[in-house]
Design an enzyme around this catalytic site. Sequence first.
Site, PDB file in Angstrom:
ATOM      1  N   LYS A 103      34.544  37.673  57.628  1.00  0.00           N
ATOM      2  CA  LYS A 103      35.338  38.845  57.259  1.00  0.00           C
ATOM      3  C   LYS A 103      34.830  39.401  55.938  1.00  0.00           C
ATOM      4  O   LYS A 103      35.083  38.840  54.875  1.00  0.00           O
ATOM      5  CB  LYS A 103      36.823  38.492  57.092  1.00  0.00           C
ATOM      6  CG  LYS A 103      37.658  39.747  56.927  1.00  0.00           C
ATOM      7  CD  LYS A 103      38.997  39.501  56.255  1.00  0.00           C
ATOM      8  CE  LYS A 103      38.957  39.635  54.754  1.00  0.00           C
ATOM      9  NZ  LYS A 103      38.552  40.945  54.231  1.00  0.00           N
TER      10      LYS A 103
ATOM     11  N   SER B 135      39.665  36.243  44.065  1.00  0.00           N
ATOM     12  CA  SER B 135      40.430  36.028  42.835  1.00  0.00           C
ATOM     13  C   SER B 135      41.148  34.674  42.880  1.00  0.00           C
ATOM     14  O   SER B 135      41.339  34.094  43.960  1.00  0.00           O
ATOM     15  CB  SER B 135      41.454  37.147  42.673  1.00  0.00           C
ATOM     16  OG  SER B 135      42.348  37.097  43.762  1.00  0.00           O
TER      17      SER B 135
ATOM     18  N   GLY C 272      42.730  32.544  46.079  1.00  0.00           N
ATOM     19  CA  GLY C 272      42.283  31.160  46.299  1.00  0.00           C
ATOM     20  C   GLY C 272      43.451  30.195  46.439  1.00  0.00           C
ATOM     21  O   GLY C 272      43.467  29.335  47.323  1.00  0.00           O
TER      22      GLY C 272
ATOM     23  N   GLU D 210      35.482  29.904  45.502  1.00  0.00           N
ATOM     24  CA  GLU D 210      34.742  30.417  44.335  1.00  0.00           C
ATOM     25  C   GLU D 210      35.604  31.518  43.743  1.00  0.00           C
ATOM     26  O   GLU D 210      35.747  32.583  44.357  1.00  0.00           O
ATOM     27  CB  GLU D 210      33.399  31.019  44.760  1.00  0.00           C
ATOM     28  CG  GLU D 210      32.347  30.023  45.175  1.00  0.00           C
ATOM     29  CD  GLU D 210      31.852  29.192  44.008  1.00  0.00           C
ATOM     30  OE1 GLU D 210      31.445  28.045  44.275  1.00  0.00           O
ATOM     31  OE2 GLU D 210      31.887  29.662  42.848  1.00  0.00           O
TER      32      GLU D 210
ATOM     33  N   CYS E  77      31.695  37.857  38.621  1.00  0.00           N
ATOM     34  CA  CYS E  77      32.467  36.656  38.283  1.00  0.00           C
ATOM     35  C   CYS E  77      31.888  36.012  37.022  1.00  0.00           C
ATOM     36  O   CYS E  77      32.604  35.335  36.285  1.00  0.00           O
ATOM     37  CB  CYS E  77      32.437  35.676  39.440  1.00  0.00           C
ATOM     38  SG  CYS E  77      30.785  35.393  40.069  1.00  0.00           S
TER      39      CYS E  77
ATOM     40  N   GLU F  83      41.142  37.546  33.263  1.00  0.00           N
ATOM     41  CA  GLU F  83      39.977  38.206  33.862  1.00  0.00           C
ATOM     42  C   GLU F  83      40.288  39.690  34.030  1.00  0.00           C
ATOM     43  O   GLU F  83      41.216  40.061  34.746  1.00  0.00           O
ATOM     44  CB  GLU F  83      39.649  37.584  35.222  1.00  0.00           C
ATOM     45  CG  GLU F  83      38.346  38.104  35.792  1.00  0.00           C
ATOM     46  CD  GLU F  83      37.978  37.486  37.139  1.00  0.00           C
ATOM     47  OE1 GLU F  83      38.861  37.357  37.996  1.00  0.00           O
ATOM     48  OE2 GLU F  83      36.795  37.135  37.316  1.00  0.00           O
TER      49      GLU F  83
END
Length: 496
Positions: free
Chosen positions: A178, A232, A236, A253, A287, A388
Amino acid sequence: MALIGTKAYKNYIGGEWVDAAAGSTFESVNPANGEIIGVFPKSGPEDVDRAVEAAKAAYEEWRLVPAPKRGEMLFHFAHLLTEHKDELADLMSHEMGKVVAEAGGDVQEAIDMSYYMAGEGRRLFGQTTPSELRDKFNMSVRMPIGVVGVITPWNFPIAIPSWKIAPALVCGNTVVFKPATDTPALGERFVELLAEAGVPPGVVNVVHGGGGEVGDRIVRHPDVPVVTITGSRETGVRVLKTAADHLKHVHLELGGKNAVIVMDDADLDLAVEGILWSAFGTSGQRCTAASRVIVHEAVYDPLQAKLVEAAERMRLGPGWEEDTDVGPLIYRSALEKVHSYTGIGKEEGAKLLTGGEIADGNGLGNGFFYRPTIFGDVEPGMRIAQEEIFGPTTALIPVRSFEEAVQAANGVKYGLSSSIFTRDVNRAFKAMRDLDTGITYINAGTIGAEVHLPFGGTKDTGNGHREAGQAALDVFTEWKSIYVDYSGKLQKAQID
Ligand code: NAD
Protein backbone atom coordinates in the site's frame (compact mmCIF):
# COMPACT_ATOMS: atom_id res chain seq x y z
CA MET A 1 6.14 13.76 -19.05
CA ALA A 2 3.74 11.24 -20.53
CA LEU A 3 2.74 10.00 -17.09
CA ILE A 4 1.24 13.19 -15.76
CA GLY A 5 -2.40 14.06 -16.36
CA THR A 6 -5.72 12.65 -15.39
CA LYS A 7 -4.81 9.04 -16.19
CA ALA A 8 -6.97 6.55 -14.29
CA TYR A 9 -4.67 4.20 -12.40
CA LYS A 10 -5.63 0.81 -11.00
CA ASN A 11 -4.79 -1.69 -8.31
CA TYR A 12 -2.57 -4.61 -9.33
CA ILE A 13 -3.90 -7.87 -7.95
CA GLY A 14 -2.87 -11.36 -9.07
CA GLY A 15 -1.25 -9.90 -12.19
CA GLU A 16 -4.40 -7.99 -13.26
CA TRP A 17 -4.94 -4.22 -13.28
CA VAL A 18 -8.30 -3.69 -11.56
CA ASP A 19 -10.49 -0.93 -10.11
CA ALA A 20 -11.48 -0.81 -6.45
CA ALA A 21 -14.41 -3.10 -5.75
CA ALA A 22 -16.55 -0.16 -4.65
CA GLY A 23 -15.56 1.86 -7.73
CA SER A 24 -14.48 4.90 -5.65
CA THR A 25 -11.45 7.00 -6.57
CA PHE A 26 -9.10 9.67 -5.20
CA GLU A 27 -6.70 12.09 -6.83
CA SER A 28 -2.98 12.62 -6.43
CA VAL A 29 -2.06 16.29 -6.57
CA ASN A 30 1.15 18.12 -7.49
CA PRO A 31 2.19 19.99 -4.30
CA ALA A 32 3.99 22.71 -6.26
CA ASN A 33 1.00 23.91 -8.27
CA GLY A 34 -2.13 21.92 -7.38
CA GLU A 35 -2.35 20.13 -10.74
CA ILE A 36 -3.83 16.64 -10.75
CA ILE A 37 -1.30 13.86 -11.34
CA GLY A 38 -3.82 11.03 -11.74
CA VAL A 39 -6.94 9.32 -10.43
CA PHE A 40 -6.54 6.22 -8.25
CA PRO A 41 -8.76 3.48 -6.87
CA LYS A 42 -9.94 4.28 -3.36
CA SER A 43 -9.82 0.73 -2.11
CA GLY A 44 -11.35 -0.91 0.90
CA PRO A 45 -11.05 -4.11 2.93
CA GLU A 46 -12.48 -6.30 0.17
CA ASP A 47 -9.70 -5.19 -2.21
CA VAL A 48 -7.10 -6.02 0.42
CA ASP A 49 -8.68 -9.43 0.93
CA ARG A 50 -8.44 -10.17 -2.80
CA ALA A 51 -4.81 -9.07 -2.89
CA VAL A 52 -3.92 -11.19 0.13
CA GLU A 53 -5.62 -14.18 -1.44
CA ALA A 54 -3.57 -13.70 -4.62
CA ALA A 55 -0.35 -13.25 -2.64
CA LYS A 56 -1.06 -16.30 -0.53
CA ALA A 57 -1.67 -18.44 -3.60
CA ALA A 58 1.49 -17.14 -5.32
CA TYR A 59 3.58 -17.82 -2.21
CA GLU A 60 3.31 -21.59 -2.62
CA GLU A 61 5.29 -21.44 -5.88
CA TRP A 62 7.46 -18.36 -5.18
CA ARG A 63 8.98 -19.81 -2.01
CA LEU A 64 10.27 -22.73 -4.12
CA VAL A 65 11.90 -20.56 -6.79
CA PRO A 66 15.64 -20.84 -6.04
CA ALA A 67 16.82 -17.72 -4.21
CA PRO A 68 19.47 -16.91 -6.86
CA LYS A 69 16.67 -16.87 -9.48
CA ARG A 70 14.59 -14.57 -7.29
CA GLY A 71 17.70 -12.41 -7.01
CA GLU A 72 18.10 -12.34 -10.80
CA MET A 73 14.65 -10.78 -11.10
CA LEU A 74 15.73 -8.06 -8.70
CA PHE A 75 18.85 -7.61 -10.80
CA HIS A 76 16.64 -7.02 -13.89
CA PHE A 77 14.50 -4.69 -11.80
CA ALA A 78 17.58 -2.65 -10.85
CA HIS A 79 18.44 -2.40 -14.57
CA LEU A 80 14.93 -1.19 -15.36
CA LEU A 81 15.04 1.38 -12.57
CA THR A 82 18.33 2.62 -14.02
CA GLU A 83 16.82 2.85 -17.49
CA HIS A 84 13.80 4.75 -16.14
CA LYS A 85 15.68 6.81 -13.55
CA ASP A 86 15.14 10.20 -15.23
CA GLU A 87 11.46 9.53 -15.89
CA LEU A 88 10.89 8.44 -12.28
CA ALA A 89 12.82 11.40 -10.87
CA ASP A 90 10.77 13.77 -13.01
CA LEU A 91 7.51 12.15 -11.91
CA MET A 92 8.69 12.33 -8.28
CA SER A 93 9.46 16.05 -8.55
CA HIS A 94 5.85 16.52 -9.75
CA GLU A 95 4.01 14.09 -7.49
CA MET A 96 5.99 14.50 -4.25
CA GLY A 97 7.70 17.84 -4.82
CA LYS A 98 11.31 16.77 -4.29
CA VAL A 99 14.04 18.70 -6.12
CA VAL A 100 14.85 16.63 -9.19
CA ALA A 101 18.49 15.91 -8.23
CA GLU A 102 17.30 14.57 -4.86
CA ALA A 103 14.57 12.62 -6.61
CA GLY A 104 17.30 11.00 -8.73
CA GLY A 105 19.03 10.09 -5.46
CA ASP A 106 15.81 8.51 -4.19
CA VAL A 107 15.64 6.33 -7.32
CA GLN A 108 19.37 5.57 -7.08
CA GLU A 109 18.85 4.26 -3.57
CA ALA A 110 16.27 1.82 -4.92
CA ILE A 111 18.70 0.80 -7.67
CA ASP A 112 21.44 0.19 -5.11
CA MET A 113 19.09 -1.71 -2.81
CA SER A 114 17.81 -3.90 -5.62
CA TYR A 115 21.35 -4.80 -6.73
CA TYR A 116 22.34 -5.46 -3.14
CA MET A 117 19.33 -7.70 -2.46
CA ALA A 118 19.80 -9.42 -5.84
CA GLY A 119 23.19 -10.46 -4.47
CA GLU A 120 21.55 -11.72 -1.29
CA GLY A 121 19.91 -14.34 -3.47
CA ARG A 122 23.32 -16.04 -3.63
CA ARG A 123 24.03 -15.55 0.08
CA LEU A 124 21.10 -15.69 2.52
CA PHE A 125 23.71 -17.20 4.79
CA GLY A 126 22.83 -19.54 7.59
CA GLN A 127 25.28 -21.23 9.93
CA THR A 128 26.85 -24.64 10.14
CA THR A 129 28.24 -25.65 13.49
CA PRO A 130 29.93 -28.77 14.85
CA SER A 131 27.64 -31.17 16.65
CA GLU A 132 28.26 -32.28 20.21
CA LEU A 133 27.68 -35.83 18.98
CA ARG A 134 29.57 -37.99 16.48
CA ASP A 135 28.28 -38.43 12.93
CA LYS A 136 25.80 -35.63 13.20
CA PHE A 137 25.53 -32.38 11.17
CA ASN A 138 24.04 -29.11 12.42
CA MET A 139 22.91 -26.09 10.43
CA SER A 140 20.51 -23.17 10.50
CA VAL A 141 18.68 -21.81 7.46
CA ARG A 142 16.48 -18.79 6.79
CA MET A 143 12.89 -19.66 5.91
CA PRO A 144 10.42 -17.32 4.18
CA ILE A 145 7.30 -16.55 6.18
CA GLY A 146 4.45 -15.84 3.75
CA VAL A 147 2.57 -12.70 2.76
CA VAL A 148 4.25 -9.44 3.78
CA GLY A 149 2.18 -6.27 4.17
CA VAL A 150 4.22 -3.27 2.99
CA ILE A 151 2.95 0.19 4.00
CA THR A 152 5.01 3.21 2.97
CA PRO A 153 5.08 7.00 3.43
CA TRP A 154 5.29 9.62 0.69
CA ASN A 155 8.69 11.15 1.46
CA PHE A 156 10.86 8.48 -0.24
CA PRO A 157 8.32 7.10 -2.68
CA ILE A 158 10.68 4.81 -4.63
CA ALA A 159 13.50 4.20 -2.13
CA ILE A 160 11.38 3.07 0.83
CA PRO A 161 9.30 0.54 -1.13
CA SER A 162 12.60 -0.94 -2.35
CA TRP A 163 13.99 -1.17 1.21
CA LYS A 164 11.03 -3.38 2.09
CA ILE A 165 9.97 -5.19 -1.07
CA ALA A 166 13.42 -6.22 -2.36
CA PRO A 167 14.45 -8.09 0.83
CA ALA A 168 10.93 -9.52 1.30
CA LEU A 169 11.02 -10.99 -2.19
CA VAL A 170 14.54 -12.34 -2.19
CA CYS A 171 13.76 -14.20 1.02
CA GLY A 172 10.84 -15.94 -0.74
CA ASN A 173 7.85 -14.00 0.57
CA THR A 174 5.06 -12.44 -1.45
CA VAL A 175 3.82 -8.88 -0.98
CA VAL A 176 0.71 -6.73 -0.64
CA PHE A 177 1.90 -3.15 -1.02
CA LYS A 178 0.00 0.00 0.00
CA PRO A 179 1.80 3.15 -1.15
CA ALA A 180 1.04 6.50 0.50
CA THR A 181 -2.02 8.21 -0.96
CA ASP A 182 0.16 11.24 -1.79
CA THR A 183 2.52 9.29 -4.07
CA PRO A 184 0.45 6.52 -5.63
CA ALA A 185 1.66 7.04 -9.22
CA LEU A 186 5.22 6.32 -8.10
CA GLY A 187 4.06 3.25 -6.18
CA GLU A 188 2.33 2.01 -9.28
CA ARG A 189 5.37 2.59 -11.52
CA PHE A 190 7.48 0.68 -9.01
CA VAL A 191 5.21 -2.36 -9.30
CA GLU A 192 4.90 -2.09 -13.10
CA LEU A 193 8.68 -2.29 -13.37
CA LEU A 194 8.82 -5.27 -11.00
CA ALA A 195 6.33 -7.07 -13.24
CA GLU A 196 8.39 -6.13 -16.30
CA ALA A 197 11.45 -7.57 -14.55
CA GLY A 198 9.74 -10.96 -14.50
CA VAL A 199 8.25 -11.11 -11.01
CA PRO A 200 5.30 -13.49 -11.51
CA PRO A 201 1.62 -12.53 -11.08
CA GLY A 202 0.45 -12.48 -7.47
CA VAL A 203 3.96 -12.19 -6.01
CA VAL A 204 3.64 -8.40 -5.66
CA ASN A 205 0.20 -6.77 -5.46
CA VAL A 206 -0.59 -3.10 -5.02
CA VAL A 207 -3.71 -1.78 -3.33
CA HIS A 208 -4.18 2.00 -3.31
CA GLY A 209 -6.05 3.80 -0.56
CA GLY A 210 -5.96 5.28 2.91
CA GLY A 211 -4.30 4.03 6.06
CA GLY A 212 -7.57 3.66 7.95
CA GLU A 213 -9.17 1.45 5.29
CA VAL A 214 -6.45 -0.34 3.31
CA GLY A 215 -3.52 -0.11 5.74
CA ASP A 216 -5.54 -1.18 8.75
CA ARG A 217 -7.02 -4.16 6.90
CA ILE A 218 -3.53 -5.29 5.86
CA VAL A 219 -2.40 -5.10 9.48
CA ARG A 220 -5.45 -7.02 10.72
CA HIS A 221 -5.57 -9.66 8.00
CA PRO A 222 -4.96 -13.10 9.52
CA ASP A 223 -3.09 -14.28 6.39
CA VAL A 224 -0.50 -11.48 6.57
CA PRO A 225 2.06 -12.69 9.12
CA VAL A 226 4.55 -9.85 8.54
CA VAL A 227 3.91 -6.11 8.42
CA THR A 228 6.58 -3.55 7.61
CA ILE A 229 5.65 0.11 7.85
CA THR A 230 7.44 3.42 7.71
CA GLY A 231 5.52 6.38 9.03
CA SER A 232 4.88 8.55 12.04
CA ARG A 233 5.25 7.41 15.65
CA GLU A 234 1.47 7.63 16.17
CA THR A 235 0.77 5.34 13.21
CA GLY A 236 3.46 2.92 14.38
CA VAL A 237 1.93 2.61 17.83
CA ARG A 238 -1.50 1.96 16.33
CA VAL A 239 -0.15 -0.68 13.97
CA LEU A 240 1.81 -2.43 16.70
CA LYS A 241 -1.23 -2.62 18.97
CA THR A 242 -3.45 -3.94 16.18
CA ALA A 243 -0.91 -6.53 15.07
CA ALA A 244 -0.36 -7.72 18.64
CA ASP A 245 -3.63 -9.67 18.59
CA HIS A 246 -2.17 -11.86 15.84
CA LEU A 247 1.40 -11.91 17.18
CA LYS A 248 2.69 -10.75 13.80
CA HIS A 249 6.23 -9.82 12.91
CA VAL A 250 6.07 -6.03 12.84
CA HIS A 251 8.83 -3.81 11.56
CA LEU A 252 8.44 -0.11 12.37
CA GLU A 253 10.51 2.78 10.97
CA LEU A 254 9.19 5.94 12.60
CA GLY A 255 10.08 9.52 13.34
CA GLY A 256 13.26 11.40 14.14
CA LYS A 257 14.48 14.56 15.88
CA ASN A 258 18.03 14.46 14.61
CA ALA A 259 20.85 16.71 15.76
CA VAL A 260 24.04 18.02 14.21
CA ILE A 261 26.67 18.90 16.84
CA VAL A 262 29.17 21.59 15.90
CA MET A 263 32.19 21.71 18.21
CA ASP A 264 34.56 24.65 18.73
CA ASP A 265 37.23 23.00 16.53
CA ALA A 266 34.90 22.27 13.59
CA ASP A 267 35.43 23.31 10.00
CA LEU A 268 32.57 25.82 10.06
CA ASP A 269 32.10 26.12 6.31
CA LEU A 270 31.83 22.36 6.00
CA ALA A 271 29.41 22.29 8.93
CA VAL A 272 27.21 24.95 7.31
CA GLU A 273 27.03 22.92 4.10
CA GLY A 274 26.16 19.77 6.04
CA ILE A 275 23.50 21.54 8.09
CA LEU A 276 21.84 23.17 5.06
CA TRP A 277 21.69 19.85 3.23
CA SER A 278 20.35 18.02 6.27
CA ALA A 279 17.88 20.65 7.49
CA PHE A 280 16.44 21.89 4.20
CA GLY A 281 16.97 19.00 1.75
CA THR A 282 13.59 17.52 0.77
CA SER A 283 12.21 20.65 2.50
CA GLY A 284 13.08 19.05 5.85
CA GLN A 285 10.69 16.16 5.16
CA ARG A 286 13.19 13.41 5.86
CA CYS A 287 13.11 11.11 8.83
CA THR A 288 16.83 11.93 9.15
CA ALA A 289 16.42 15.71 8.75
CA ALA A 290 18.54 17.83 11.08
CA SER A 291 15.92 19.76 13.00
CA ARG A 292 18.40 20.60 15.76
CA VAL A 293 21.88 22.09 15.57
CA ILE A 294 23.76 21.91 18.85
CA VAL A 295 26.58 24.45 18.78
CA HIS A 296 29.53 25.08 21.07
CA GLU A 297 29.23 28.62 22.41
CA ALA A 298 32.71 29.53 21.12
CA VAL A 299 31.54 29.23 17.50
CA TYR A 300 27.85 29.99 17.98
CA ASP A 301 27.87 33.53 16.55
CA PRO A 302 29.91 32.86 13.39
CA LEU A 303 28.03 29.64 12.68
CA GLN A 304 24.67 31.33 13.11
CA ALA A 305 25.67 34.21 10.80
CA LYS A 306 26.93 31.90 8.05
CA LEU A 307 23.92 29.62 8.30
CA VAL A 308 21.33 32.40 8.14
CA GLU A 309 23.08 34.02 5.20
CA ALA A 310 23.22 30.72 3.30
CA ALA A 311 19.60 29.83 4.11
CA GLU A 312 18.40 33.19 2.83
CA ARG A 313 20.12 32.52 -0.48
CA MET A 314 18.15 29.30 -1.06
CA ARG A 315 15.66 29.50 -3.90
CA LEU A 316 12.19 28.08 -3.47
CA GLY A 317 10.45 26.63 -6.51
CA PRO A 318 9.01 23.57 -8.19
CA GLY A 319 11.28 20.57 -7.85
CA TRP A 320 11.62 20.08 -11.59
CA GLU A 321 13.22 23.51 -12.17
CA GLU A 322 16.99 23.16 -12.29
CA ASP A 323 17.81 26.13 -10.04
CA THR A 324 15.41 25.18 -7.22
CA ASP A 325 17.02 24.54 -3.83
CA VAL A 326 13.88 23.93 -1.76
CA GLY A 327 10.66 22.42 -3.10
CA PRO A 328 7.16 22.49 -1.61
CA LEU A 329 5.80 20.64 1.40
CA ILE A 330 3.61 17.69 0.62
CA TYR A 331 0.17 19.17 1.35
CA ARG A 332 -1.59 22.15 2.89
CA SER A 333 -1.96 20.73 6.39
CA ALA A 334 1.81 20.09 6.47
CA LEU A 335 2.31 23.77 5.67
CA GLU A 336 -0.06 24.70 8.48
CA LYS A 337 1.65 22.34 10.91
CA VAL A 338 5.11 23.73 10.12
CA HIS A 339 3.82 27.29 10.44
CA SER A 340 2.19 26.48 13.78
CA TYR A 341 5.62 25.43 15.09
CA THR A 342 6.95 28.86 14.14
CA GLY A 343 4.31 30.30 16.46
CA ILE A 344 5.18 27.78 19.16
CA GLY A 345 8.91 28.61 18.91
CA LYS A 346 8.24 32.34 19.26
CA GLU A 347 5.94 31.78 22.23
CA GLU A 348 8.57 29.62 23.89
CA GLY A 349 11.02 32.51 23.66
CA ALA A 350 13.27 31.22 20.90
CA LYS A 351 14.62 33.84 18.49
CA LEU A 352 13.38 33.60 14.90
CA LEU A 353 16.53 34.31 12.87
CA THR A 354 15.13 33.80 9.38
CA GLY A 355 12.10 32.40 7.54
CA GLY A 356 9.06 31.57 9.61
CA GLU A 357 6.58 32.30 6.83
CA ILE A 358 4.61 30.73 4.03
CA ALA A 359 6.09 31.71 0.66
CA ASP A 360 3.51 32.81 -1.88
CA GLY A 361 5.15 35.32 -4.24
CA ASN A 362 6.28 34.43 -7.80
CA GLY A 363 3.55 31.86 -8.36
CA LEU A 364 4.43 29.88 -5.23
CA GLY A 365 0.97 30.54 -3.78
CA ASN A 366 -0.53 27.70 -5.83
CA GLY A 367 1.68 25.25 -3.94
CA PHE A 368 2.73 24.58 -0.36
CA PHE A 369 6.01 26.45 0.07
CA TYR A 370 7.62 27.42 3.38
CA ARG A 371 10.74 29.54 3.79
CA PRO A 372 13.79 27.84 5.33
CA THR A 373 13.44 28.71 8.99
CA ILE A 374 16.11 28.96 11.68
CA PHE A 375 15.50 29.59 15.36
CA GLY A 376 18.33 30.73 17.63
CA ASP A 377 18.80 30.63 21.42
CA VAL A 378 16.76 27.45 21.67
CA GLU A 379 16.67 25.52 24.94
CA PRO A 380 16.90 21.71 24.61
CA GLY A 381 13.54 21.22 26.35
CA MET A 382 11.49 23.53 24.09
CA ARG A 383 8.85 21.88 21.94
CA ILE A 384 10.59 23.00 18.73
CA ALA A 385 13.65 21.09 19.99
CA GLN A 386 11.67 18.01 21.01
CA GLU A 387 8.90 17.34 18.50
CA GLU A 388 9.19 16.21 14.90
CA ILE A 389 8.16 19.19 12.74
CA PHE A 390 8.85 17.53 9.37
CA GLY A 391 9.49 20.76 7.51
CA PRO A 392 12.30 23.23 6.74
CA THR A 393 12.74 24.38 10.34
CA THR A 394 15.82 23.94 12.47
CA ALA A 395 16.73 25.03 15.99
CA LEU A 396 20.15 26.29 17.12
CA ILE A 397 20.93 25.17 20.66
CA PRO A 398 24.02 26.74 22.31
CA VAL A 399 26.07 24.53 24.67
CA ARG A 400 29.28 24.95 26.69
CA SER A 401 30.94 21.55 26.30
CA PHE A 402 31.06 18.26 24.45
CA GLU A 403 29.32 16.51 27.35
CA GLU A 404 26.48 19.04 27.32
CA ALA A 405 26.17 18.62 23.55
CA VAL A 406 25.81 14.84 23.81
CA GLN A 407 23.31 15.19 26.65
CA ALA A 408 21.18 17.59 24.59
CA ALA A 409 21.44 15.39 21.49
CA ASN A 410 20.26 12.35 23.43
CA GLY A 411 17.55 14.21 25.32
CA VAL A 412 14.71 13.48 22.88
CA LYS A 413 12.41 10.50 22.50
CA TYR A 414 13.66 9.60 19.02
CA GLY A 415 17.00 8.04 18.10
CA LEU A 416 17.45 7.88 14.34
CA SER A 417 20.47 9.88 13.18
CA SER A 418 23.13 12.16 14.69
CA SER A 419 26.22 13.94 13.50
CA ILE A 420 29.21 15.77 14.89
CA PHE A 421 31.59 18.21 13.25
CA THR A 422 34.95 18.12 15.05
CA ARG A 423 38.63 17.68 14.21
CA ASP A 424 39.35 15.98 17.52
CA VAL A 425 39.57 12.22 17.00
CA ASN A 426 38.97 11.48 20.68
CA ARG A 427 35.73 13.44 20.69
CA ALA A 428 34.68 11.80 17.44
CA PHE A 429 35.10 8.32 18.95
CA LYS A 430 33.33 9.32 22.15
CA ALA A 431 30.44 10.63 20.05
CA MET A 432 30.28 7.36 18.09
CA ARG A 433 29.97 5.55 21.41
CA ASP A 434 27.70 7.91 23.33
CA LEU A 435 25.17 9.29 20.83
CA ASP A 436 22.07 7.16 21.29
CA THR A 437 20.99 6.85 17.66
CA GLY A 438 20.96 4.11 15.05
CA ILE A 439 23.18 6.16 12.73
CA THR A 440 26.03 8.58 13.52
CA TYR A 441 27.98 10.68 11.04
CA ILE A 442 31.37 12.23 11.66
CA ASN A 443 32.00 15.47 9.76
CA ALA A 444 28.90 15.06 7.62
CA GLY A 445 25.22 15.97 8.04
CA THR A 446 22.56 13.63 9.42
CA ILE A 447 21.64 12.19 6.03
CA GLY A 448 23.37 9.99 3.47
CA ALA A 449 22.86 6.35 4.45
CA GLU A 450 24.21 3.64 2.15
CA VAL A 451 22.23 0.49 1.44
CA HIS A 452 24.66 -2.13 2.70
CA LEU A 453 24.63 -0.97 6.34
CA PRO A 454 21.66 -1.30 8.69
CA PHE A 455 19.26 1.66 8.69
CA GLY A 456 16.95 2.50 11.57
CA GLY A 457 16.87 4.03 14.98
CA THR A 458 16.80 3.53 18.71
CA LYS A 459 14.09 4.52 21.20
CA ASP A 460 10.81 5.71 19.66
CA THR A 461 12.17 5.65 16.11
CA GLY A 462 11.30 1.99 15.82
CA ASN A 463 10.97 -1.37 17.49
CA GLY A 464 14.49 -2.70 17.17
CA HIS A 465 14.46 -3.93 13.58
CA ARG A 466 16.61 -2.49 10.83
CA GLU A 467 16.25 -1.97 7.11
CA ALA A 468 19.09 -2.32 4.59
CA GLY A 469 22.17 -4.49 4.85
CA GLN A 470 21.87 -8.08 5.98
CA ALA A 471 19.92 -6.93 9.05
CA ALA A 472 16.98 -6.27 6.71
CA LEU A 473 16.54 -10.01 6.18
CA ASP A 474 15.68 -10.70 9.82
CA VAL A 475 12.09 -9.51 9.83
CA PHE A 476 11.30 -11.35 6.59
CA THR A 477 12.59 -14.77 7.65
CA GLU A 478 12.28 -17.32 10.40
CA TRP A 479 15.36 -19.26 11.46
CA LYS A 480 15.14 -23.03 11.28
CA SER A 481 17.77 -25.19 12.98
CA ILE A 482 18.32 -28.56 11.34
CA TYR A 483 20.08 -31.61 12.82
CA VAL A 484 21.10 -34.47 10.53
CA ASP A 485 22.14 -37.65 12.31
CA TYR A 486 24.10 -39.98 10.02
CA SER A 487 25.29 -42.37 12.75
CA GLY A 488 22.57 -44.93 12.03
CA LYS A 489 21.68 -45.18 15.70
CA LEU A 490 19.64 -43.10 18.16
CA GLN A 491 22.01 -40.58 19.75
CA LYS A 492 20.58 -38.61 22.64
CA ALA A 493 21.66 -34.96 22.92
CA GLN A 494 22.82 -33.97 26.41
CA ILE A 495 22.69 -37.63 27.49
CA ASP A 496 25.02 -39.70 25.27
P1 NAD B 1 1.94 8.36 8.27
O1 NAD B 1 2.17 7.66 9.55
O2 NAD B 1 0.85 9.35 8.20
O3 NAD B 1 1.64 7.31 7.10
C1 NAD B 1 2.56 6.29 6.75
C2 NAD B 1 1.80 5.19 6.03
O4 NAD B 1 0.97 4.52 6.99
C3 NAD B 1 0.86 5.68 4.93
O5 NAD B 1 0.86 4.78 3.85
C4 NAD B 1 -0.49 5.70 5.63
O6 NAD B 1 -1.58 5.59 4.73
C5 NAD B 1 -0.36 4.47 6.51
N1 NAD B 1 -1.26 4.43 7.67
C6 NAD B 1 -1.77 5.47 8.37
N2 NAD B 1 -2.56 5.02 9.38
C7 NAD B 1 -2.54 3.67 9.32
C8 NAD B 1 -3.15 2.63 10.08
N3 NAD B 1 -3.94 2.90 11.12
N4 NAD B 1 -2.90 1.35 9.76
C9 NAD B 1 -2.08 1.05 8.72
N5 NAD B 1 -1.50 1.99 7.94
C10 NAD B 1 -1.72 3.29 8.24
O7 NAD B 1 3.34 9.02 7.88
P2 NAD B 1 3.69 9.97 6.64
O8 NAD B 1 3.16 11.33 6.91
O9 NAD B 1 3.31 9.31 5.36
O10 NAD B 1 5.30 9.98 6.72
C11 NAD B 1 5.99 10.84 7.56
C12 NAD B 1 6.49 10.12 8.79
O11 NAD B 1 7.26 8.98 8.40
C13 NAD B 1 7.43 10.95 9.64
O12 NAD B 1 7.15 10.76 11.01
C14 NAD B 1 8.81 10.41 9.30
O13 NAD B 1 9.80 10.60 10.28
C15 NAD B 1 8.50 8.97 9.10
N6 NAD B 1 9.56 8.35 8.31
C16 NAD B 1 10.44 7.51 8.94
C17 NAD B 1 11.47 6.92 8.23
C18 NAD B 1 12.43 5.99 8.90
O14 NAD B 1 13.11 5.26 8.20
N7 NAD B 1 12.53 5.96 10.22
C19 NAD B 1 11.61 7.20 6.88
C20 NAD B 1 10.70 8.07 6.26
C21 NAD B 1 9.67 8.63 6.99
